[in-house]
Write a protein that holds these residues in place. Structure first.
Motif, PDB file in Angstrom:
ATOM      1  N   UNK A 297      -3.054  42.457  16.904  1.00 32.96           N
ATOM      2  CA  UNK A 297      -3.150  43.206  15.650  1.00 32.96           C
ATOM      3  C   UNK A 297      -2.586  42.367  14.506  1.00 32.96           C
ATOM      4  N   UNK A 298      -3.374  42.204  13.454  1.00 30.44           N
ATOM      5  CA  UNK A 298      -2.978  41.406  12.297  1.00 30.44           C
ATOM      6  C   UNK A 298      -2.534  42.344  11.181  1.00 30.44           C
ATOM      7  N   UNK A 299      -1.301  42.216  10.791  1.00 33.49           N
ATOM      8  CA  UNK A 299      -0.781  43.067   9.729  1.00 33.49           C
ATOM      9  C   UNK A 299      -1.213  42.523   8.370  1.00 33.49           C
ATOM     10  N   UNK A 300      -1.430  43.437   7.452  1.00 35.12           N
ATOM     11  CA  UNK A 300      -1.770  43.051   6.093  1.00 35.12           C
ATOM     12  C   UNK A 300      -0.483  42.753   5.329  1.00 35.12           C
ATOM     13  N   UNK A 301      -0.359  41.509   4.912  1.00 33.85           N
ATOM     14  CA  UNK A 301       0.875  41.080   4.240  1.00 33.85           C
ATOM     15  C   UNK A 301       0.608  40.571   2.832  1.00 33.85           C
ATOM     16  N   UNK A 302      -0.524  40.949   2.253  1.00 31.36           N
ATOM     17  CA  UNK A 302      -0.830  40.453   0.913  1.00 31.36           C
ATOM     18  C   UNK A 302       0.202  40.934  -0.093  1.00 31.36           C
ATOM     19  N   UNK A 303       0.629  42.183   0.038  1.00 28.22           N
ATOM     20  CA  UNK A 303       1.627  42.700  -0.892  1.00 28.22           C
ATOM     21  C   UNK A 303       2.954  41.968  -0.779  1.00 28.22           C
ATOM     22  N   UNK A 304       3.355  41.690   0.474  1.00 33.08           N
ATOM     23  CA  UNK A 304       4.612  40.968   0.690  1.00 33.08           C
ATOM     24  C   UNK A 304       4.507  39.540   0.157  1.00 33.08           C
TER      25      UNK A 304
END
Length: 305
Positions: free
Chosen positions: A1-8
């Motif tokens: 599972x790939x977490x969305x980290x664009x915000x971070x």
């Protein structure tokens, strides 16, 4: 599972950009001001538009101040201080880690205590000793009664005096007491395989050969990192060089730069020339950091293992 980290990632980039602006803004102001003429600065004040008088301001600093000689003094003092600190730290850590020394832990703790006694806390006594390094000899002669015997024989009470003020050794020596380097080398030596010294001994290597042929090559990055840290610490010293050097020819670059401002009340400082001097003083540390960055990161990373 790939977490969305664009915000971070976006928040991290904003924080990084803010930090870079905060750090680089004074440097930009310094460089821009160093390129302006004194007349334009007096007339217009600070400006964000670069001028064309950078070399002229450098020439003013070279011709009218002692800053070039003071930069050389800083190089000599900082190099001497960093080299001696690295050698002492390396040998001390080697003795603590690879030799069975009674009360080794207490000795190591006493070495670290030097970090709790900066020069500012022992400034007066340090100056007294530097102004006459023969004070212990005089005290010994008085305590043992030898001074009285010499006085009876020669008719003169012995009192020897030797000052190291206004010398390169006097600038560097009081700043050598620091246990940081010993701690860093000790941590690195303890991260090495425990059987390394035993294997060297089985191959016929004595303590000196083990030190020179094995530990020294393995510690190059640590030496580079520690040398740069200590060099920068010596380069930025202000209080002790201000007191220990009584002539402009022996003062360091930081002291000389601070004295470029006029002492006459109401006179507008020659800010373009002062900023040009600041650029001259900053070039050597910045170049050292740029060329030794890889060794610094590697040396500090290996020390933390």
């Amino acid at each position: 599972m790939i977490e969305k980290t664009k915000g971070v990632d976006r928040a991290a980039n904003i924080v990084l950009a803010t930090g870079m602006i905060f750090i680089l803004f004074p440097l930009v102001i310094t460089l821009v001001t160093a390129t302006q003429s004194y007349e334009d600065f007096v007339r217009n004040g600070f400006s964000f538009m670069p001028g064309t008088h950078f070399l002229d301001n450098i020439s003013i600093v070279i011709e009218t101040t002692h800053l070039p000689r003071q930069i050389l003094n800083s190089i000599i003092m900082a190099t001497m201080m960093a080299t001696i600190k690295c050698v002492i730290a390396f040998l001390t850590a080697y003795a603590i880690v690879y030799f069975r020394i009674r009360y080794g832990g207490i000795i190591f703790a006493m070495v670290l205590v030097t970090n709790l006694m900066p020069l500012e806390l022992r400034f007066i006594t340090t100056y007294q000793v530097a102004s006459n390094v023969m004070l212990p000899v005089n005290a010994f002669l008085e305590f043992t009664g030898i001074a009285r015997i010499i006085e009876l024989i020669s008719g003169h009470h012995p009192h020897y005096k030797l000052s190291i003020l206004n010398t390169y050794f006097g600038l560097a020596a009081p700043l050598l007491a620091n246990g940081t380097g010993t701690f860093l080398f000790r941590q690195y030596f303890r991260s090495l395989p425990a059987d390394l010294s035993k294997a060297a001994k089985m191959d016929g290597a004595g303590p000196i050969r083990f030190l020179w042929d094995i530990l020294m090559p393995l510690s190059k990055s640590n030496f580079a990192a520690l040398f740069l840290i200590m060099f920068l610490g010596g380069w930025t010293q202000y209080l002790w060089p201000l007191v220990a050097a009584s002539t402009p020819e022996m003062q360091t670059a930081v002291v000389g730069l601070a004295r470029l401002s006029p002492g006459i009340p109401g006179e507008v400082p020659q800010y373009p020339a002062i900023m040009a001097g600041a650029v001259m003083v900053s070039v050597i540390p910045l170049l050292m950091i740029a060329f030794m960055q890889r060794h610094i990161v590697r040396g500090l990373t290996l020390t933390e293992k």
